[in-house]
Design a protein around this motif. Structure first.
Motif, PDB file in Angstrom:
ATOM      1  N   MET A 131       0.867  -1.180   0.000  1.00 27.27           N
ATOM      2  CA  MET A 131       0.000   0.000   0.000  1.00 27.27           C
ATOM      3  C   MET A 131       0.901   1.226   0.000  1.00 27.27           C
ATOM      4  O   MET A 131       1.408   1.648   1.045  1.00 27.27           O
ATOM      5  CB  MET A 131      -0.949  -0.040   1.198  1.00 27.27           C
ATOM      6  CG  MET A 131      -1.862  -1.260   1.170  1.00 27.27           C
ATOM      7  SD  MET A 131      -2.934  -1.458   2.624  1.00 27.27           S
ATOM      8  CE  MET A 131      -3.994  -0.040   2.461  1.00 27.27           C
ATOM      9  N   GLU A 132       1.106   1.783  -1.196  1.00 26.37           N
ATOM     10  CA  GLU A 132       2.072   2.873  -1.401  1.00 26.37           C
ATOM     11  C   GLU A 132       1.586   3.752  -2.549  1.00 26.37           C
ATOM     12  O   GLU A 132       1.275   3.243  -3.632  1.00 26.37           O
ATOM     13  CB  GLU A 132       3.457   2.284  -1.709  1.00 26.37           C
ATOM     14  CG  GLU A 132       4.507   3.280  -2.148  1.00 26.37           C
ATOM     15  CD  GLU A 132       4.781   4.342  -1.100  1.00 26.37           C
ATOM     16  OE1 GLU A 132       4.548   5.534  -1.420  1.00 26.37           O
ATOM     17  OE2 GLU A 132       5.209   3.997   0.024  1.00 26.37           O
ATOM     18  N   ASP A 133       1.533   5.081  -2.328  1.00 22.69           N
ATOM     19  CA  ASP A 133       1.011   5.976  -3.363  1.00 22.69           C
ATOM     20  C   ASP A 133       2.084   6.605  -4.235  1.00 22.69           C
ATOM     21  O   ASP A 133       1.765   7.241  -5.242  1.00 22.69           O
ATOM     22  CB  ASP A 133       0.150   7.071  -2.720  1.00 22.69           C
ATOM     23  CG  ASP A 133       0.956   7.992  -1.822  1.00 22.69           C
ATOM     24  OD1 ASP A 133       1.825   7.484  -1.085  1.00 22.69           O
ATOM     25  OD2 ASP A 133       0.720   9.210  -1.838  1.00 22.69           O
ATOM     26  N   LEU A 174       2.700  -4.289   3.423  1.00 24.58           N
ATOM     27  CA  LEU A 174       3.644  -3.176   3.517  1.00 24.58           C
ATOM     28  C   LEU A 174       2.811  -1.912   3.418  1.00 24.58           C
ATOM     29  O   LEU A 174       2.170  -1.670   2.385  1.00 24.58           O
ATOM     30  CB  LEU A 174       4.669  -3.232   2.382  1.00 24.58           C
ATOM     31  CG  LEU A 174       5.751  -4.297   2.455  1.00 24.58           C
ATOM     32  CD1 LEU A 174       6.716  -4.150   1.280  1.00 24.58           C
ATOM     33  CD2 LEU A 174       6.523  -4.240   3.765  1.00 24.58           C
ATOM     34  N   LEU A 175       2.816  -1.103   4.458  1.00 23.00           N
ATOM     35  CA  LEU A 175       1.844  -0.027   4.590  1.00 23.00           C
ATOM     36  C   LEU A 175       2.516   1.332   4.743  1.00 23.00           C
ATOM     37  O   LEU A 175       3.225   1.587   5.727  1.00 23.00           O
ATOM     38  CB  LEU A 175       0.964  -0.317   5.820  1.00 23.00           C
ATOM     39  CG  LEU A 175      -0.120   0.681   6.185  1.00 23.00           C
ATOM     40  CD1 LEU A 175      -1.132   0.822   5.052  1.00 23.00           C
ATOM     41  CD2 LEU A 175      -0.820   0.225   7.467  1.00 23.00           C
ATOM     42  N   MET A 180       5.152  -1.073   8.566  1.00 21.29           N
ATOM     43  CA  MET A 180       4.840   0.300   8.178  1.00 21.29           C
ATOM     44  C   MET A 180       6.067   0.962   7.555  1.00 21.29           C
ATOM     45  O   MET A 180       7.181   0.852   8.080  1.00 21.29           O
ATOM     46  CB  MET A 180       4.363   1.084   9.398  1.00 21.29           C
ATOM     47  CG  MET A 180       3.760   2.418   9.054  1.00 21.29           C
ATOM     48  SD  MET A 180       2.712   3.056  10.404  1.00 21.29           S
ATOM     49  CE  MET A 180       1.194   2.156  10.102  1.00 21.29           C
ATOM     50  N   LEU A 181       5.858   1.641   6.416  1.00 25.87           N
ATOM     51  CA  LEU A 181       6.909   2.380   5.725  1.00 25.87           C
ATOM     52  C   LEU A 181       6.573   3.857   5.807  1.00 25.87           C
ATOM     53  O   LEU A 181       5.463   4.268   5.478  1.00 25.87           O
ATOM     54  CB  LEU A 181       6.978   1.976   4.250  1.00 25.87           C
ATOM     55  CG  LEU A 181       7.063   0.480   3.945  1.00 25.87           C
ATOM     56  CD1 LEU A 181       7.031   0.252   2.440  1.00 25.87           C
ATOM     57  CD2 LEU A 181       8.333  -0.121   4.548  1.00 25.87           C
ATOM     58  N   TYR A 228       8.580  -1.343  11.657  1.00 27.02           N
ATOM     59  CA  TYR A 228       8.511   0.040  11.219  1.00 27.02           C
ATOM     60  C   TYR A 228       9.819   0.348  10.502  1.00 27.02           C
ATOM     61  O   TYR A 228      10.889   0.159  11.066  1.00 27.02           O
ATOM     62  CB  TYR A 228       8.350   0.908  12.468  1.00 27.02           C
ATOM     63  CG  TYR A 228       8.056   2.365  12.261  1.00 27.02           C
ATOM     64  CD1 TYR A 228       9.053   3.246  11.854  1.00 27.02           C
ATOM     65  CD2 TYR A 228       6.792   2.883  12.520  1.00 27.02           C
ATOM     66  CE1 TYR A 228       8.791   4.595  11.686  1.00 27.02           C
ATOM     67  CE2 TYR A 228       6.518   4.235  12.370  1.00 27.02           C
ATOM     68  CZ  TYR A 228       7.525   5.082  11.946  1.00 27.02           C
ATOM     69  OH  TYR A 228       7.258   6.415  11.795  1.00 27.02           O
ATOM     70  N   LEU A 229       9.745   0.827   9.265  1.00 27.55           N
ATOM     71  CA  LEU A 229      10.943   1.119   8.483  1.00 27.55           C
ATOM     72  C   LEU A 229      10.853   2.554   7.977  1.00 27.55           C
ATOM     73  O   LEU A 229       9.859   2.947   7.357  1.00 27.55           O
ATOM     74  CB  LEU A 229      11.050   0.144   7.313  1.00 27.55           C
ATOM     75  CG  LEU A 229      12.432  -0.159   6.743  1.00 27.55           C
ATOM     76  CD1 LEU A 229      13.395  -0.597   7.843  1.00 27.55           C
ATOM     77  CD2 LEU A 229      12.338  -1.245   5.681  1.00 27.55           C
TER      78      LEU A 229
END
Length: 229
Positions: free
Chosen positions: A8-10, A51-52, A81-82, A102-103
């Protein structure tokens, strides 16, 4: 079965990069460009890991994580979470919301892959058992071990990555340039002859009890892994 990861990445460029590298590692990957779409994807097919990105359009990553943890059917779904938010308070908030890891951006793909494997190993150990066999060769990507005919084969990191790539595509012929891109990466300058050196080392290491040479040289084309599957 390939573990299924929902990204999930824009940011289009980052989403494409993530999908490319994760698929190269053998994961089944679907990308959602906003939180609303991601939640629909989860309803349609529950992933093995999410992956959020924190800053998502429509529904924020924090809210997505809350909703995942608030539903019985997704309560135990692994979430990494990214985010570009690296302050301690943000990390604490992300973890408190329910993220398993968390990255902070920017991050290396090597570290991300290691984090994914660690989370899957901890939460869904069955998915982290990543072994592939072809002929009499077995490669264990998690333990970073190789066996041939039941005997341990000791490989350097480059030879391991080279064999891993061959094992993913048995019988396919790769040029030196294709192997350089897949094993060393397109952003690293390495001479094509370097491939010959590492293929030679790999062949020598795999020569267990005078076993047949599994790496075939294809004149004017490159190299291929040829063993009876």
């Amino acid at each position: 079965m390939q573990p299924y990861i929902l990204v999930m990445e824009d940011e289009d460029a980052l989403a494409t990069l993530l999908q490319y590298n994760l698929e190269k590692e053998g994961y089944d990957v679907v990308v959602a460009a906003d939180g609303e779409e991601g939640l629909v994807q989860i309803d349609e097919r529950q992933p093995d890991l999410v992956l959020l990105d924190w800053m998502l359009p429509k529904v924020s990553g924090i809210e997505v994580c809350r909703r995942i943890r608030g539903r019985p059917e997704t309560r135990n779904l692994p979430v990494i979470m990214l985010t570009a938010r690296g302050e301690e308070s943000d990390r604490v908030r992300g973890l408190d919301t329910g993220a398993d890891d968390y990255l902070t951006k920017p991050f290396s793909m090597t570290e991300l892959i290691a984090r994914i494997r660690a989370v899957l190993r901890r939460i869904r150990p069955g998915l982290a058992d990543d072994r592939v066999g072809h002929g009499d060769i077995v490669i264990d990507r998690v333990a970073h071990r190789v066996k041939r005919s039941g005997k341990e084969v000791h490989l350097g990191p480059t030879e391991f990555r080279l064999l891993d790539h061959f094992m993913r595509h048995p019988g396919r012929v790769f040029s030196r340039e294709q192997l350089l891109d897949a094993v060393w990466g397109s952003d690293v300058y390495v001479e094509a002859r370097t491939v010959d050196v590492h293929v030679g080392r790999l062949r020598k290491a795999l020569n267990v009890d005078d076993s047949a040479n599994p790496i075939r040289t294809v004149r004017s084309a490159g190299y291929s892994l040829d063993l009876e599957g």
